[in-house]
Design a protein around this motif. Structure first.
Motif, PDB file in Angstrom:
ATOM      1  N   ILE A 208       7.365   9.020  -0.427  1.00  0.00           N
ATOM      2  CA  ILE A 208       6.554   7.809  -0.615  1.00  0.00           C
ATOM      3  C   ILE A 208       6.639   6.960   0.649  1.00  0.00           C
ATOM      4  CG2 ILE A 208       6.266   5.662  -1.921  1.00  0.00           C
ATOM      5  CD1 ILE A 208       7.436   7.045  -4.331  1.00  0.00           C
ATOM      6  N   THR A 209       5.479   6.596   1.166  1.00  0.00           N
ATOM      7  CA  THR A 209       5.384   5.713   2.326  1.00  0.00           C
ATOM      8  C   THR A 209       4.643   4.451   1.915  1.00  0.00           C
ATOM      9  OG1 THR A 209       5.339   7.604   3.831  1.00  0.00           O
ATOM     10  CG2 THR A 209       4.629   5.477   4.710  1.00  0.00           C
TER      11      THR A 209
ATOM     12  N   GLN B 172      10.531   6.290   1.555  1.00  0.00           N
ATOM     13  CA  GLN B 172      11.485   6.628   0.495  1.00  0.00           C
ATOM     14  C   GLN B 172      11.413   8.117   0.195  1.00  0.00           C
ATOM     15  OE1 GLN B 172       9.505   3.298  -1.856  1.00  0.00           O
ATOM     16  NE2 GLN B 172      11.500   3.407  -2.859  1.00  0.00           N
ATOM     17  N   ASP B 173      12.512   8.655  -0.380  1.00  0.00           N
ATOM     18  CA  ASP B 173      12.546  10.088  -0.701  1.00  0.00           C
ATOM     19  C   ASP B 173      11.468  10.471  -1.697  1.00  0.00           C
ATOM     20  OD1 ASP B 173      14.522  10.773   1.025  1.00  0.00           O
ATOM     21  OD2 ASP B 173      16.147  10.513  -0.424  1.00  0.00           O
TER      22      ASP B 173
ATOM     23  N   MET C   2       0.871  -1.175   0.000  1.00  0.00           N
ATOM     24  CA  MET C   2       0.000   0.000   0.000  1.00  0.00           C
ATOM     25  C   MET C   2       0.905   1.221   0.000  1.00  0.00           C
ATOM     26  SD  MET C   2      -2.945  -1.575   0.108  1.00  0.00           S
ATOM     27  CE  MET C   2      -4.141  -0.330   0.544  1.00  0.00           C
ATOM     28  N   MET C   3       1.026   1.877  -1.172  1.00  0.00           N
ATOM     29  CA  MET C   3       1.984   2.972  -1.362  1.00  0.00           C
ATOM     30  C   MET C   3       1.238   4.307  -1.435  1.00  0.00           C
ATOM     31  SD  MET C   3       4.296   1.119  -4.335  1.00  0.00           S
ATOM     32  CE  MET C   3       5.872   1.706  -3.756  1.00  0.00           C
ATOM     33  N   THR C   4       1.807   5.290  -0.780  1.00  0.00           N
ATOM     34  CA  THR C   4       1.196   6.619  -0.780  1.00  0.00           C
ATOM     35  C   THR C   4       2.247   7.675  -1.105  1.00  0.00           C
ATOM     36  OG1 THR C   4      -0.422   5.955   0.900  1.00  0.00           O
ATOM     37  CG2 THR C   4      -0.097   8.314   0.557  1.00  0.00           C
ATOM     38  N   LEU C   5       1.978   8.461  -2.147  1.00  0.00           N
ATOM     39  CA  LEU C   5       2.804   9.618  -2.488  1.00  0.00           C
ATOM     40  C   LEU C   5       2.127  10.852  -1.917  1.00  0.00           C
ATOM     41  CD1 LEU C   5       5.123  10.978  -4.148  1.00  0.00           C
ATOM     42  CD2 LEU C   5       3.517  11.051  -6.075  1.00  0.00           C
ATOM     43  N   ASP C   6       2.805  11.531  -0.988  1.00  0.00           N
ATOM     44  CA  ASP C   6       2.172  12.701  -0.372  1.00  0.00           C
ATOM     45  C   ASP C   6       2.527  13.979  -1.132  1.00  0.00           C
ATOM     46  OD1 ASP C   6       4.713  13.495   0.453  1.00  0.00           O
ATOM     47  OD2 ASP C   6       4.432  12.832   2.523  1.00  0.00           O
TER      48      ASP C   6
END
Length: 502
Positions: free
Chosen positions: A311-312, A376-377, A302-306
């Protein structure tokens, strides 16, 4: 190069390997053998002979006052390709093209005949009387101490009784790493020292099961690295391992107590190698050794780009069957669980790995579960366009099948089931402009499939990758289909999402 090799060692008549690590224009082998000595001659490998001739040479063998003719056999191959070890193969001697000689009988000048190659019934009787094999199976009482004896006497369910005995033997010994179908120390001494070879441990298991009045027999086999066992006649040197075959209510279980991470009913992958021979008290038979489970792994990301570009990802990886066995052994190879987690974080190019937990590490009948949170960055959202590969774990980056052709089977040992499900969520100021193409491929004869799909909805991308290999062995004719399938897997999982700022 041409040379002559003479040998007095009639039991070990030299085999000839036509094939090697280099290609050959021609390889020819002449074997001259007195007619007194009868050999079983077998051509191994997948290449055909270009020459197979024989002739009789009169009176070539003259020991003392006796004379015997000789057989001169000529074998040759031309344009022989090099043999290369590849992924998913058993021992190279199974497939390397060679002529092998096995002494069958000796005809003496007196008229007497010595049968060297015995029949299975003769070998089986010898095994039953052998002090390091059959005799040991009668000593179950020597290893069943009073507490265990009482435990199984109170159990009426035969499967539960067998499971308790299996766990008792498995936790009582430390395997010394040696293979053998025979006991080294003997059941009693091995139990007292709490260690032994494969024969010590698994013959102890069979003896204990028989002591509990369960239907258990030894099954001798050849491991994957040792090559296939000869089926036409007994060659005892082919067999380097033994496991227990247990029958309860008509259902057969194969058991190996050498590995503490093996659940009941599963044998190590090293044993998944064709057929083994069951040596019962009154009957024997060949037994096809097949995997009791798959190499099965499912990953959910489950990836989230804020809005800042970071990226979490939360990850849950669930493995069962042989994948769980391999992962448990990998994790426990570290001195502590924290050491494993530290190594995982250092191996992967992640900024932070948090909340890393491992579940069911010691519950062998349950799937092994790993959960973690990864940071991640990510990206600089001020640029107009950026790319991202969401397969941060479990990605197949290269095809294991590199050769254009393969002349021997592909052997996975066990069926495979690999699933990766990814949900990628992105903010309102970002849009997806390109995704990889979907893939749907199936192998012939229901051999397996690969399905890759991408679905884009506002603010979200759903990616699914599913590889299913349903068989363990694929012929050389099916190799091209497998190679093409894995090419598509590498391409699909290597494909990037292309995003841009609105």
């Amino acid at each position: 190069i041409r040379y002559v090799f003479e040998t007095p060692y009639i039991f070990n008549f030299m085999e000839w390997k036509f094939q090697d690590d280099i290609p050959k224009i021609r390889s020819e082998y002449w074997a001259q053998i007195p007619a007194n000595y009868i050999y079983n001659i077998a051509l191994k490998g997948y290449l055909k002979l270009d020459k197979n001739e024989s002739e009789v040479i009169k009176d070539c063998f003259v020991p003392g006052a006796n004379k015997a003719d000789c057989s001169l056999m000529k074998f040759a191959m031309e344009n022989i390709p090099a043999f290369h070890d590849e992924e998913f193969m058993t021992a190279r001697k199974n497939y390397l093209s060679a002529i092998k000689f096995e002494l069958s009988e000796i005809k003496h000048f007196t008229g007497a005949v010595d049968k060297v190659t015995k029949e299975w019934k003769d070998v089986e009787d010898e095994l039953r009387r052998n002090q390091s094999f059959g005799i040991q199976l009668k000593r179950g009482k020597d290893i069943m101490d009073h507490s265990v004896d009482q435990l199984i006497k109170q159990e009426t369910d035969p499967l539960k009784k067998a499971t308790k005995i299996y766990e008792f033997i498995k936790t009582s010994y430390r395997w010394n790493g040696d293979y053998s179908k025979y006991c080294d120390s003997g059941i009693k001494k091995a139990f007292e020292s709490k260690k032994g070879n494969v024969g010590d441990i698994n013959l102890s298991l069979i003896a204990a099961l028989r002591y509990a009045e369960l239907d258990a027999d030894p099954l001798i086999l050849s491991t994957r690295s040792n090559g296939f066992a000869t089926e036409l006649y007994p060659v005892m040197s082919d067999f380097n391992y033994v496991v227990a075959q247990l029958t309860i209510n008509g259902k057969e279980y194969l058991l190996d107590a050498t590995d503490p991470y093996l659940p009941f009913g599963m044998v190590p992958m090293r044993c998944l190698n064709g057929k083994g021979r069951v040596i019962g008290d009154r009957k024997t038979s060949w037994h096809e050794i097949v995997s009791a489970d798959k190499l099965k792994e499912t990953s959910v990301l489950m990836m989230t780009l804020d809005a800042s570009g970071k990226i979490t990802t939360t990850v849950q990886n669930t493995s069962s069957g042989y994948d769980a066995l391999l992962n448990r052994k990998k994790i426990t190879s570290f001195s502590t669980l924290d050491e494993y987690k530290k190594d995982f974080a250092n191996t992967h190019d992640f900024n932070v790995v948090e909340d890393h937990v491992v579940l069911n590490l010691d519950s062998l009948d349950s799937p092994l579960i790993e959960r973690m949170k990864i940071e991640q960055d990510g990206f600089d959202l001020n640029v107009s366009q950026f790319i991202f590969n969401p397969f941060i774990l479990g990605k197949r980056s290269e095809n294991p099948f590199k050769s254009t052709d393969r002349f021997y089977p592909v052997d996975f040992a066990a069926p495979m089931d690999e699933r990766i499900s990814i949900q990628f969520t992105y903010p309102d100021n970002v849009e997806v402009i390109s995704v990889p193409e979907p893939v749907a491929l199936a192998l012939p004869n229901h051999g397996g499939k690969y399905i890759y799909s991408v679905q884009v909805t506002p603010g979200k991308v759903m990616i699914s990758s599913w590889l299913s290999i349903t068989r363990t062995v694929y012929t050389s004719e099916e190799y091209h289909y497998l190679r093409e399938l894995f090419n598509h897997i590498v391409q699909a999982q290597g494909g990037d999402l292309v995003l841009r700022r609105k």
